[in-house]
Write a protein that holds these residues in place. Structure first.
Motif, PDB file in Angstrom:
ATOM      1  N   ASP A   1       7.080  10.908   1.154  1.00 49.88           N
ATOM      2  CA  ASP A   1       6.591   9.588   1.536  1.00 49.88           C
ATOM      3  C   ASP A   1       7.539   8.953   2.539  1.00 49.88           C
ATOM      4  O   ASP A   1       8.727   9.286   2.587  1.00 49.88           O
ATOM      5  N   SER A   2       7.023   8.011   3.310  1.00 49.79           N
ATOM      6  CA  SER A   2       7.887   7.237   4.202  1.00 49.79           C
ATOM      7  C   SER A   2       7.219   5.912   4.530  1.00 49.79           C
ATOM      8  O   SER A   2       6.006   5.759   4.418  1.00 49.79           O
ATOM      9  N   ALA A   3       8.032   4.961   4.911  1.00 52.86           N
ATOM     10  CA  ALA A   3       7.531   3.646   5.308  1.00 52.86           C
ATOM     11  C   ALA A   3       8.599   2.981   6.154  1.00 52.86           C
ATOM     12  O   ALA A   3       9.779   3.365   6.120  1.00 52.86           O
ATOM     13  N   ILE A   4       8.196   1.977   6.923  1.00 56.50           N
ATOM     14  CA  ILE A   4       9.127   1.201   7.737  1.00 56.50           C
ATOM     15  C   ILE A   4       9.051  -0.246   7.274  1.00 56.50           C
ATOM     16  O   ILE A   4       8.009  -0.887   7.383  1.00 56.50           O
TER      17      ILE A   4
ATOM     18  N   TYR B   1      12.958  -0.007  -3.646  1.00 59.88           N
ATOM     19  CA  TYR B   1      12.601   0.881  -4.750  1.00 59.88           C
ATOM     20  C   TYR B   1      11.599   1.933  -4.280  1.00 59.88           C
ATOM     21  O   TYR B   1      10.760   1.667  -3.420  1.00 59.88           O
ATOM     22  N   TYR B   2      11.699   3.106  -4.874  1.00 60.04           N
ATOM     23  CA  TYR B   2      10.785   4.212  -4.581  1.00 60.04           C
ATOM     24  C   TYR B   2      10.213   4.732  -5.890  1.00 60.04           C
ATOM     25  O   TYR B   2      10.960   5.156  -6.781  1.00 60.04           O
ATOM     26  N   SER B   3       8.874   4.696  -6.014  1.00 56.94           N
ATOM     27  CA  SER B   3       8.188   5.134  -7.235  1.00 56.94           C
ATOM     28  C   SER B   3       7.076   6.106  -6.860  1.00 56.94           C
ATOM     29  O   SER B   3       5.897   5.716  -6.780  1.00 56.94           O
ATOM     30  N   PRO B   4       7.397   7.385  -6.619  1.00 49.52           N
ATOM     31  CA  PRO B   4       6.374   8.342  -6.196  1.00 49.52           C
ATOM     32  C   PRO B   4       5.345   8.591  -7.304  1.00 49.52           C
ATOM     33  O   PRO B   4       5.678   8.580  -8.489  1.00 49.52           O
ATOM     34  N   ASP B   5       4.076   8.809  -6.874  1.00 48.00           N
ATOM     35  CA  ASP B   5       3.018   9.088  -7.841  1.00 48.00           C
ATOM     36  C   ASP B   5       2.490  10.512  -7.726  1.00 48.00           C
ATOM     37  O   ASP B   5       1.517  10.883  -8.381  1.00 48.00           O
TER      38      ASP B   5
ATOM     39  N   GLU C   1      10.227  14.722   6.894  1.00 47.37           N
ATOM     40  CA  GLU C   1       8.803  14.790   7.152  1.00 47.37           C
ATOM     41  C   GLU C   1       8.293  13.392   7.491  1.00 47.37           C
ATOM     42  O   GLU C   1       8.939  12.399   7.203  1.00 47.37           O
ATOM     43  N   ASN C   2       7.111  13.338   8.121  1.00 43.77           N
ATOM     44  CA  ASN C   2       6.559  12.047   8.456  1.00 43.77           C
ATOM     45  C   ASN C   2       5.637  11.564   7.347  1.00 43.77           C
ATOM     46  O   ASN C   2       5.516  12.175   6.296  1.00 43.77           O
ATOM     47  N   THR C   3       4.975  10.440   7.582  1.00 42.26           N
ATOM     48  CA  THR C   3       4.186   9.819   6.532  1.00 42.26           C
ATOM     49  C   THR C   3       3.022  10.687   6.104  1.00 42.26           C
ATOM     50  O   THR C   3       2.658  10.717   4.941  1.00 42.26           O
TER      51      THR C   3
ATOM     52  N   GLY D   1       0.785  -1.223   0.000  1.00 43.46           N
ATOM     53  CA  GLY D   1       0.000   0.000   0.000  1.00 43.46           C
ATOM     54  C   GLY D   1       0.813   1.267   0.000  1.00 43.46           C
ATOM     55  O   GLY D   1       0.267   2.363   0.135  1.00 43.46           O
ATOM     56  N   THR D   2       2.129   1.157  -0.126  1.00 43.55           N
ATOM     57  CA  THR D   2       3.001   2.329  -0.173  1.00 43.55           C
ATOM     58  C   THR D   2       3.603   2.456  -1.571  1.00 43.55           C
ATOM     59  O   THR D   2       3.392   1.598  -2.439  1.00 43.55           O
TER      60      THR D   2
END
Length: 327
Positions: free
Chosen positions: A225-228, A216-220, A255-257, A192-193
């Protein structure tokens, strides 16, 4: 890490004098010094204590399995000197790690030491007197074998200036620092991220070997964005904090999520700004996890902090934010 008495200042200092260089193709920092020496069991014991959490450090037991199984130094990896594949196995190891060799009395480990020296291993130490000397000093031994998951580099990974619609990646290298085979059970927390991970689900990693995989990071969109991610293995688990910034801000360092809490760094300290401009509960940790301060405020001074790396966590109701900084 347990405190201990340094019995030989010169030799221990040599072990601690590691120079590093960044090699992008290996995804982690490598040692650059070349040190080869024979040391006593007392010096070996101190060195093991000093390197308990060092992913570069490997203990090799070159006795036969029948000698190894009943009693060996904890985390020691067994490669039988008498095996026909011994030299080939040794040569497949990372030549830039730090190896401590031992056998029963010191003869086979000396021969193994010579092989590794001739094959250009950079940091090799031979424990004189072998396990006999170790036991004479009443140092601990174990009978069990189990893998241990350790990793190279930082557990906080940041993707900067990654435009929406593109994909960036960062590599993560782990190692099996003990005996038995290490496997990755699962990596969770990314569903979901806009982050993803690719790893070998069939991995069986022998002791002292490394494995590299990628996040991998694929911003939309143009929001941060952030995740653990939780890496679970049969030799322990670890959290990896992922932060993505499609457009890097010059004012806010993290920044946070949800984006509700921002951190503004100035020379004297850090301002913590919530969406509704209320104070946050601030927790400041050293990178080793020890608490530096915890209080309700909207600003912390960094002028009195000792040099080092810190993690700042802010909470205000349902709003949270985390940042890392170096003093």
């Amino acid at each position: 890490m347990n405190n201990f008495l340094i019995r030989n200042t010169v030799i221990v200092t040599v072990f601690l004098s590691f120079a590093f260089e960044s090699l992008a193709q290996t995804c982690y920092e490598q040692l650059t010094d070349t040190i080869r020496a024979t040391i006593t069991s007392v010096q070996a014991h101190d060195t093991i204590l000093q390197n308990q959490d060092n992913p570069h450090f490997v203990i090799l037991d070159v006795r036969t399995p029948s000698e190894y199984n009943p009693s060996h130094i904890e985390k020691a990896i067994n490669y039988d000197y008498y095996s026909s594949s011994f030299t080939a196995t040794i040569n497949s190891l990372d030549k830039n790690k730090i190896y401590l060799l031992y056998c029963g009395s010191g003869t086979r480990s000396t021969l193994a030491f010579n092989i590794m020296t001739a094959n250009h291993f950079r940091n090799v130490y031979n424990m004189s007197g072998g396990l006999s000397s170790w036991n004479a000093n009443l140092f601990p031994v174990v009978t069990y074998t189990e893998p241990q998951f350790t990793y190279f580099g930082d557990s906080i990974r940041t993707f900067n200036n990654t435009p929406a619609g593109t994909t960036d990646s960062t590599c993560f290298t782990l190692t099996n620092s003990a005996n038995s085979q290490l496997s990755i059970t699962e990596i969770t927390g990314l569903d979901g991220t806009v982050f993803d991970v690719e790893f070998d689900t069939q991995l069986l990693l022998d002791g002292s070997f490394n494995y590299t995989f990628y996040f991998y990071y694929s911003p939309d969109d143009n929001l941060s964005d952030s995740a653990i991610a939780t890496i679970t293995t049969n030799g322990g688990s670890h959290l990896v904090y992922l932060y993505g910034y499609p457009e890097l801000s010059s004012s806010f360092t993290a920044e946070n999520t949800s984006g509700d809490i921002h951190f503004l760094s100035i020379n004297q300290g850090i301002y913590v700004k919530t969406k509704d401009n209320t104070e946050s509960f601030i927790e400041l940790y050293k990178i080793n996890g020890s608490v530096v301060l915890s209080k309700q405020c909207s600003f912390i001074s960094t002028e009195e902090l000792a040099s080092g790396m810190y993690i700042l966590r802010a909470t205000s109701g349902s709003q949270t934010g985390v940042m890392k900084f170096v003093r």
